[in-house]
Design an enzyme around this catalytic site. Sequence first.
Site, PDB file in Angstrom:
ATOM      1  N   SER A 124       0.975  -1.227  -0.056  1.00 27.31           N
ATOM      2  CA  SER A 124      -0.010   0.038   0.027  1.00 27.31           C
ATOM      3  C   SER A 124       0.894   1.209  -0.013  1.00 27.31           C
ATOM      4  CB  SER A 124      -0.740   0.098   1.420  1.00 27.31           C
ATOM      5  OG  SER A 124      -1.317   1.184   1.477  1.00 27.31           O
ATOM      6  N   TYR A 149      -2.347  -0.905  11.130  1.00 30.53           N
ATOM      7  CA  TYR A 149      -2.503  -1.396   9.729  1.00 30.53           C
ATOM      8  C   TYR A 149      -1.409  -1.185   8.770  1.00 30.53           C
ATOM      9  CZ  TYR A 149      -4.041  -1.816   4.853  1.00 30.53           C
ATOM     10  OH  TYR A 149      -3.982  -2.107   3.268  1.00 30.53           O
ATOM     11  N   LYS A 153       1.952  -3.409   6.876  1.00 31.46           N
ATOM     12  CA  LYS A 153       2.303  -3.594   5.551  1.00 31.46           C
ATOM     13  C   LYS A 153       3.843  -3.339   5.349  1.00 31.46           C
ATOM     14  CE  LYS A 153      -1.538  -4.435   3.378  1.00 31.46           C
ATOM     15  NZ  LYS A 153      -1.958  -5.686   3.099  1.00 31.46           N
TER      16      LYS A 153
HETATM   17  P1  NAD Z   1     -11.102  -6.976   1.310  1.00 30.19           P
HETATM   18  O1  NAD Z   1     -11.449  -6.767   2.698  1.00 30.19           O
HETATM   19  O2  NAD Z   1     -12.330  -6.674   0.209  1.00 30.19           O
HETATM   20  O3  NAD Z   1     -10.566  -8.480   0.800  1.00 30.19           O
HETATM   21  C1  NAD Z   1      -9.684  -8.888   1.639  1.00 30.19           C
HETATM   22  C2  NAD Z   1     -10.056 -10.535   1.434  1.00 30.19           C
HETATM   23  O4  NAD Z   1      -9.145 -11.245   2.440  1.00 30.19           O
HETATM   24  C3  NAD Z   1     -11.476 -10.760   1.985  1.00 30.19           C
HETATM   25  O5  NAD Z   1     -12.078 -11.532   1.128  1.00 30.19           O
HETATM   26  C4  NAD Z   1     -11.322 -11.534   3.325  1.00 30.19           C
HETATM   27  O6  NAD Z   1     -12.520 -12.324   3.877  1.00 30.19           O
HETATM   28  C5  NAD Z   1     -10.019 -12.148   3.159  1.00 30.19           C
HETATM   29  N1  NAD Z   1      -9.281 -12.512   4.303  1.00 30.19           N
HETATM   30  C6  NAD Z   1      -8.877 -11.659   5.404  1.00 30.19           C
HETATM   31  N2  NAD Z   1      -8.305 -12.221   6.289  1.00 30.19           N
HETATM   32  C7  NAD Z   1      -8.059 -13.587   5.902  1.00 30.19           C
HETATM   33  C8  NAD Z   1      -7.478 -14.777   6.465  1.00 30.19           C
HETATM   34  N3  NAD Z   1      -6.836 -14.632   7.638  1.00 30.19           N
HETATM   35  N4  NAD Z   1      -7.549 -15.809   5.802  1.00 30.19           N
HETATM   36  C9  NAD Z   1      -8.234 -15.918   4.576  1.00 30.19           C
HETATM   37  N5  NAD Z   1      -8.769 -14.939   4.088  1.00 30.19           N
HETATM   38  C10 NAD Z   1      -8.852 -13.712   4.706  1.00 30.19           C
HETATM   39  O7  NAD Z   1      -9.878  -6.060   0.808  1.00 30.19           O
HETATM   40  P2  NAD Z   1      -9.460  -5.497  -0.605  1.00 30.19           P
HETATM   41  O8  NAD Z   1      -9.777  -4.015  -0.560  1.00 30.19           O
HETATM   42  O9  NAD Z   1      -9.887  -6.184  -1.565  1.00 30.19           O
HETATM   43  O10 NAD Z   1      -7.863  -5.408  -0.407  1.00 30.19           O
HETATM   44  C11 NAD Z   1      -7.098  -6.514  -0.609  1.00 30.19           C
HETATM   45  C12 NAD Z   1      -5.603  -6.385  -0.054  1.00 30.19           C
HETATM   46  O11 NAD Z   1      -5.225  -5.165  -0.853  1.00 30.19           O
HETATM   47  C13 NAD Z   1      -5.498  -6.231   1.333  1.00 30.19           C
HETATM   48  O12 NAD Z   1      -4.275  -6.558   1.631  1.00 30.19           O
HETATM   49  C14 NAD Z   1      -5.431  -4.846   1.534  1.00 30.19           C
HETATM   50  O13 NAD Z   1      -4.737  -4.564   2.710  1.00 30.19           O
HETATM   51  C15 NAD Z   1      -4.468  -4.316   0.357  1.00 30.19           C
HETATM   52  N6  NAD Z   1      -5.020  -3.007   0.043  1.00 30.19           N
HETATM   53  C16 NAD Z   1      -6.190  -2.409  -0.331  1.00 30.19           C
HETATM   54  C17 NAD Z   1      -6.476  -1.081  -0.640  1.00 30.19           C
HETATM   55  C18 NAD Z   1      -7.820  -0.568  -0.520  1.00 30.19           C
HETATM   56  O14 NAD Z   1      -8.016   0.671  -0.640  1.00 30.19           O
HETATM   57  N7  NAD Z   1      -8.982  -1.341  -0.710  1.00 30.19           N
HETATM   58  C19 NAD Z   1      -5.289  -0.057  -0.742  1.00 30.19           C
HETATM   59  C20 NAD Z   1      -4.074  -0.801  -0.662  1.00 30.19           C
HETATM   60  C21 NAD Z   1      -3.858  -2.058  -0.281  1.00 30.19           C
HETATM   61  C1  WQD Z   2      -9.726   9.174   0.900  1.00 26.58           C
HETATM   62  C2  WQD Z   2      -9.946  10.514   1.375  1.00 26.58           C
HETATM   63  C3  WQD Z   2     -10.269  11.314   3.553  1.00 26.58           C
HETATM   64  C4  WQD Z   2     -14.254   9.222   4.023  1.00 26.58           C
HETATM   65  C5  WQD Z   2      -7.053   4.399   2.722  1.00 26.58           C
HETATM   66  C6  WQD Z   2      -5.980   3.703   3.600  1.00 26.58           C
HETATM   67  C7  WQD Z   2      -4.634   3.518   2.843  1.00 26.58           C
HETATM   68  C8  WQD Z   2      -5.339   2.350   1.859  1.00 26.58           C
HETATM   69  C9  WQD Z   2      -6.470   3.042   0.906  1.00 26.58           C
HETATM   70  C10 WQD Z   2      -5.182   0.112   2.231  1.00 26.58           C
HETATM   71  C11 WQD Z   2      -9.275  11.159   2.569  1.00 26.58           C
HETATM   72  C12 WQD Z   2     -11.667  11.504   2.789  1.00 26.58           C
HETATM   73  C13 WQD Z   2     -13.003   9.719   3.481  1.00 26.58           C
HETATM   74  C14 WQD Z   2     -15.197  10.030   4.319  1.00 26.58           C
HETATM   75  C15 WQD Z   2     -13.853  12.100   3.626  1.00 26.58           C
HETATM   76  N1  WQD Z   2      -5.853   1.018   2.046  1.00 26.58           N
HETATM   77  N2  WQD Z   2     -12.871  10.935   3.394  1.00 26.58           N
HETATM   78  N3  WQD Z   2     -14.983  11.443   4.261  1.00 26.58           N
HETATM   79  O1  WQD Z   2      -7.400   7.320   3.751  1.00 26.58           O
HETATM   80  O2  WQD Z   2      -6.574   7.769   1.652  1.00 26.58           O
HETATM   81  O3  WQD Z   2      -6.530   5.415   2.187  1.00 26.58           O
HETATM   82  O4  WQD Z   2      -7.617   3.422   1.668  1.00 26.58           O
HETATM   83  O5  WQD Z   2      -3.858   0.221   2.030  1.00 26.58           O
HETATM   84  O6  WQD Z   2      -4.155   2.826   3.617  1.00 26.58           O
HETATM   85  O7  WQD Z   2      -5.610   4.701   4.720  1.00 26.58           O
HETATM   86  O8  WQD Z   2      -8.738   6.565   1.696  1.00 26.58           O
HETATM   87  O9  WQD Z   2     -10.973   6.443   0.985  1.00 26.58           O
HETATM   88  O10 WQD Z   2     -10.442   6.761   3.481  1.00 26.58           O
HETATM   89  O11 WQD Z   2     -10.017   8.571   2.136  1.00 26.58           O
HETATM   90  O12 WQD Z   2     -13.679  13.212   3.699  1.00 26.58           O
HETATM   91  O13 WQD Z   2     -16.353   9.636   4.736  1.00 26.58           O
HETATM   92  O14 WQD Z   2     -11.547  10.841   1.628  1.00 26.58           O
HETATM   93  O15 WQD Z   2     -10.186  12.241   4.543  1.00 26.58           O
HETATM   94  O16 WQD Z   2      -8.893  12.377   2.347  1.00 26.58           O
HETATM   95  P1  WQD Z   2      -7.169   6.853   2.350  1.00 26.58           P
HETATM   96  P2  WQD Z   2     -10.110   6.817   2.111  1.00 26.58           P
END
Ligand code: NAD
Ligand code: WQD
Length: 341
Positions: A124, A149, A153
């Site tokens: 991330s 969190y 990572k």
């Molecule tokens: P998500 O929660 O939709 O998907 C994660 C999946 O992992 C889910 O289906 C959940 O049931 C499964 N899971 C969690 N713990 C588990 C375990 N112990 N064993 C088996 N399955 C398990 O999340 P996402 O948004 O699809 O994110 C996927 C990955 O990308 C995560 O590692 C997240 O940290 C990373 N990531 C997400 C974002 C974002 O903004 N969505 C940004 C950066 C990184």
């Molecule tokens: C985006 C912007 C909020 C909700 C997070 C994790 C990051 C990554 C992606 C996993 C920010 C603003 C949000 C609301 C708002 N995940 N906001 N009102 O915080 O950039 O990133 O998700 O790795 O690690 O921190 O994403 O979508 O939560 O927020 O004003 O109800 O929207 O302040 O500026 P963020 P977000």
Amino acid sequence: MQVLVTGGAGYIGSHTVLSLLENNYDVIVYDNLTNSSLESIKRVEKLTSKKVKFVEGDICDKEKLSQLFKQSDIDAVIHFAALKAVGESAEIPLRYYQNNVHGTVCILEVMQQYQVHNFIFSSSATVYGEENDVPYVETMKLGSPSSPYGASKVMVERILADLALSDNKFRGVSLRYFNPIGAHESGEIGEDPKGIPNNLLPYIAQVAVGKRDKLSVFGEDFPTKDGSCERDYLHVMDLAQGHVAALDWLDRHSEFNGVEAFNLGTGNGVSVFAIVQAFEKAINKAIPFEVSPRRAGDLSAFWANASKANKELNWHANRSLEQMMTDTWRWQSNNPNGFLD
Ligand code: NAD
Ligand code: WQD
């Protein structure tokens, strides 16, 4: 080539499974369904007319994983499974470290036992922490994210680096996602958060569909053009294709061992107010909002330098902001209750 996708029933995982199937990979999804529904996989099967092998299990369950590796010919692992709610991670940090760090160690141990070397990790932008200037570039040192969190990572990226030093067969890729939004253009799969959404787009989409009254914009006094935070939003299908590009990169670099990090983003910062406006334009309807105090831990602005992924992975985040909004809306309006519909 057969790919094990942990967390493949989740938001990014399900879109990636679809892209993998479209690129003729065989896929096994391993997920404990704590934050997802099997319906996502059923819809991916419907969209692609292909079968997905699904195993319900936890990444901390090494015995179950071992059985799976013994029975199946796995060439690579894409590891999405993790807990991802930033605020919750400060309330229950041990659960996050157990799941995200210990869970990753478990899968890496089983891979080592069965001599599977190709590993793609969902990292991330949060790993850059507060210390680094924008745009973020992969040559920067890992930072100190404020949440458990984010720290989980960083820890996993360090573990991968140590593993690569000790095991010259290990071939790891850390994909550092910026802010994935949007949904598959069919409107059949998308982000389905449980409870009150933490992230901006799912919240706006739920306001638009009438499930929530109004959006709270967290702060308008940041040192940005319009005072709201700026992020690098990318379409989840572009992100999904980034995983296919990473597998292709590993395949093309047969001599490679080590770990390589790639930023996956567009390279543009977009403000919260600009997102609200873009969504309003896409749905031709006003989104009620109020400005609230800043949310703890929010950085004012960050976006990617994505040149490395552009050049080496031959990957670009091509889809427009407009398409991100239209596809989010198609998914949300067709499925107001997510996969329950
Ligand atoms: P998500 O929660 O939709 O998907 C994660 C999946 O992992 C889910 O289906 C959940 O049931 C499964 N899971 C969690 N713990 C588990 C375990 N112990 N064993 C088996 N399955 C398990 O999340 P996402 O948004 O699809 O994110 C996927 C990955 O990308 C995560 O590692 C997240 O940290 C990373 N990531 C997400 C974002 C974002 O903004 N969505 C940004 C950066 C990184
Ligand atoms: C985006 C912007 C909020 C909700 C997070 C994790 C990051 C990554 C992606 C996993 C920010 C603003 C949000 C609301 C708002 N995940 N906001 N009102 O915080 O950039 O990133 O998700 O790795 O690690 O921190 O994403 O979508 O939560 O927020 O004003 O109800 O929207 O302040 O500026 P963020 P977000």
